[in-house]
Write a protein that holds these residues in place. Structure first.
Motif, short mmCIF file in Angstrom:
data_model
loop_
_atom_site.label_atom_id
_atom_site.label_comp_id
_atom_site.label_asym_id
_atom_site.label_seq_id
_atom_site.Cartn_x
_atom_site.Cartn_y
_atom_site.Cartn_z
N ALA A 76 0.82 -1.21 0.00
CA ALA A 76 0.00 0.00 0.00
C ALA A 76 0.86 1.26 0.00
O ALA A 76 0.54 2.24 -0.68
CB ALA A 76 -0.93 -0.01 1.21
N THR A 77 1.97 1.24 0.74
CA THR A 77 2.84 2.43 0.75
C THR A 77 3.52 2.63 -0.60
O THR A 77 3.73 3.77 -1.03
CB THR A 77 3.93 2.33 1.85
N LYS A 78 3.84 1.55 -1.29
CA LYS A 78 4.47 1.68 -2.60
C LYS A 78 3.48 2.20 -3.64
O LYS A 78 3.84 3.01 -4.51
CB LYS A 78 5.06 0.33 -3.04
N LYS A 79 2.23 1.75 -3.57
CA LYS A 79 1.20 2.30 -4.45
C LYS A 79 0.99 3.78 -4.13
O LYS A 79 0.82 4.61 -5.05
CB LYS A 79 -0.10 1.53 -4.28
N ALA A 80 1.03 4.13 -2.87
CA ALA A 80 0.90 5.53 -2.47
C ALA A 80 2.03 6.38 -3.05
O ALA A 80 1.81 7.52 -3.47
CB ALA A 80 0.86 5.66 -0.95
N ASN A 81 3.24 5.83 -3.08
CA ASN A 81 4.37 6.54 -3.68
C ASN A 81 4.09 6.87 -5.15
O ASN A 81 4.36 7.98 -5.61
CB ASN A 81 5.64 5.70 -3.60
N GLU A 82 3.55 5.90 -5.88
CA GLU A 82 3.23 6.13 -7.28
C GLU A 82 2.20 7.24 -7.44
O GLU A 82 2.32 8.10 -8.34
CB GLU A 82 2.72 4.84 -7.91
N LEU A 83 1.18 7.25 -6.59
CA LEU A 83 0.15 8.28 -6.66
C LEU A 83 0.70 9.66 -6.32
O LEU A 83 0.38 10.66 -6.97
CB LEU A 83 -0.99 7.92 -5.71
N MET A 84 1.54 9.72 -5.28
CA MET A 84 2.12 11.00 -4.89
C MET A 84 3.06 11.53 -5.96
O MET A 84 3.08 12.73 -6.26
CB MET A 84 2.84 10.86 -3.55
N GLY A 103 8.76 5.60 -11.80
CA GLY A 103 8.68 4.55 -10.80
C GLY A 103 9.07 3.21 -11.38
O GLY A 103 8.72 2.88 -12.52
N LEU A 104 9.83 2.44 -10.62
CA LEU A 104 10.28 1.11 -11.05
C LEU A 104 9.70 0.06 -10.12
O LEU A 104 10.00 0.05 -8.92
CB LEU A 104 11.80 1.03 -11.05
N GLU A 139 7.00 16.13 -21.50
CA GLU A 139 5.73 16.87 -21.40
C GLU A 139 4.65 16.25 -22.28
O GLU A 139 3.46 16.29 -21.94
CB GLU A 139 5.96 18.33 -21.80
N ASP A 140 5.03 15.66 -23.41
CA ASP A 140 4.05 15.17 -24.36
C ASP A 140 3.62 13.72 -24.10
O ASP A 140 2.96 13.09 -24.94
CB ASP A 140 4.56 15.30 -25.79
N PHE A 141 4.00 13.16 -22.94
CA PHE A 141 3.57 11.81 -22.59
C PHE A 141 2.07 11.79 -22.28
O PHE A 141 1.46 12.83 -22.00
CB PHE A 141 4.34 11.30 -21.37
N GLU A 142 1.47 10.60 -22.32
CA GLU A 142 0.06 10.45 -21.95
C GLU A 142 -0.17 11.01 -20.55
O GLU A 142 -1.19 11.67 -20.29
CB GLU A 142 -0.35 8.98 -22.01
N HIS A 143 0.77 10.72 -19.65
CA HIS A 143 0.78 11.33 -18.32
C HIS A 143 2.04 12.19 -18.28
O HIS A 143 3.14 11.67 -18.04
CB HIS A 143 0.80 10.28 -17.23
N PRO A 144 1.92 13.51 -18.53
CA PRO A 144 3.11 14.36 -18.65
C PRO A 144 4.05 14.24 -17.45
O PRO A 144 3.62 14.28 -16.30
CB PRO A 144 2.51 15.76 -18.75
N TYR A 145 5.33 14.06 -17.78
CA TYR A 145 6.41 14.02 -16.80
C TYR A 145 6.33 12.81 -15.85
O TYR A 145 7.00 12.79 -14.82
CB TYR A 145 6.48 15.31 -15.98
N TYR A 146 5.54 11.80 -16.20
CA TYR A 146 5.33 10.68 -15.28
C TYR A 146 5.36 9.37 -16.06
O TYR A 146 4.75 9.26 -17.13
CB TYR A 146 3.97 10.83 -14.60
N GLN A 147 6.08 8.36 -15.50
CA GLN A 147 6.08 7.04 -16.12
C GLN A 147 6.32 5.96 -15.07
O GLN A 147 6.91 6.21 -14.01
CB GLN A 147 7.13 6.94 -17.24
#
Length: 337
Positions: free
Chosen positions: A171-179, A193-194, A255-263
């Motif tokens: 749960a904490t690792k999923k929270a890291n992805e959300l944050m 995130g890896l 910036e042009d990613f589906e989720h900008p600046y996030y993968q």
């Protein structure tokens, strides 16, 4: 990128990541609180291999330069320290951050949940804030295959829903992805995130299966085989993991990613091995047969993991180490440790 912060630098993955970054010519600062979740002597042993003396790194907040590498420094520090961490960022102005510090362990989260709140939640937000205010070019952070829980679909893909964790650690690792996603969206902070899949190798954690099994086998004790051996894992050798970390570091989301600046990426072997096959390979390399104590599934554990690594493969990642090669390398180290 020239200046890199590695959190969890005294840990298993952190140690090998720091070694590789130094070899590649980066200026590296690593931090670790050297907690006693497992034997601290192994952590100090890793730090010694990096050129740090125990008397120096035991002191909290002490700036220590490696005697082997002029471009490597260590601080003993908590990730959740709201005074020391911002000052560190101000001093070094890091180009990139690799966050490997966390309270690890699925089963331990049942015993000491607040340790996970402090390090994995409070500490991660503190790190995000430091990255935000100091304009870090790329934050790469450790998530975990544990976020998939008991997902029946295999192999696990990054697009799968991961809304039902079966441990607080997950749960904490999923929270890291959300944050991380929130900070990428609000502040254009590039984050990657890896999701690590069962990392093993020399210098590994003593609470993980390879050392637990090898120690029991060589000492003539029975090994605990959970779920009556009906388990499989995407065992991934440490060198492959470190290659993936560096590949990710050099490929920040745009910036042009589906989720900008996030993968998000799975990072694993992509070819799961049964627990019994892993034990048999270990027995062969040790030249001893283990007595096996078959036990039921433990709370928070899952029967299998299997990584779909196709997204990370597009950046050049490939797991090349076979189980036989990886276990042989681990056993060679284990015999000399």
């Amino acid at each position: 990128m020239k200046s890199i912060l590695v959190t969890g630098g005294a840990g298993f993955i952190g140690y090998f990541t720091v070694k590789r970054l130094i070899q590649e010519g980066y200026h590296v600062v690593c931090i670790d609180n050297v907690n006693d979740y497992y034997d601290v002597n192994l952590k100090f042993y890793r730090l010694k291999e990096l050129g740090f003396q125990k008397d120096d790194v035991e002191v909290w907040g002490n700036k220590t330069q490696s005697v082997l590498h002029s471009n490597l420094f260590f601080y003993r520090m908590n990730l959740e320290d709201r005074n020391a961490l911002p000052l560190l960022f101000e001093e070094y102005q890091f180009d990139g951050v690799i966050n490997l510090a966390a309270q690890a362990g699925v089963r331990y989260s049942l015993e000491n949940p607040m340790a996970y709140v402090d390090s994995n939640l409070v500490g991660f937000v503190n790190l995000l804030e430091c990255c935000r205010y100091n304009k870090v070019k790329h934050l790469v952070y450790a998530s975990s295959s544990s976020v998939y829980g008991e997902n029946p679909k295999v192999p696990f893909g990054e697009e799968d829903r991961v809304d039902y964790p079966v441990s607080l650690y997950a749960a904490t690792k999923k929270a890291n992805e959300l944050m991380a996603h929130t900070y990428s969206h609000l502040y254009q902070l590039p984050t990657s995130g890896l999701r690590f899949f069962t990392v093993y190798g020399p210098y590994g954690r003593p609470d993980m299966a390879p050392i637990l099994f090898a120690s029991a086998i060589t000492e003539g004790r029975a090994i605990k085989v959970f779920n009556n051996g009906e388990m499989s894992r995407d065992f991934t050798y440490i060198d492959d993991i470190v290659n993936g970390i560096l590949i990710t570091l050099l490929n920040a989301p745009k910036e042009d990613f589906e989720h900008p600046y996030y993968q998000l990426f799975n990072i694993g072997n992509g070819s799961p091995v049964s627990l019994m096959e892993f034990i048999e390979t270990l027995e062969t390399e040790l030249g001893q047969v283990a007595e096996k104590n078959m036990m039921p599934m433990q709370p928070g554990d899952v029967p299998r993991t299997w990584a779909d690594t196709s997204n990370l493969n597009k950046l050049g990642y490939k797991s090349t180490t076979s189980i036989k090669e990886g276990v042989a390398s681990f056993v060679n180290w284990f015999k000399s440790y």
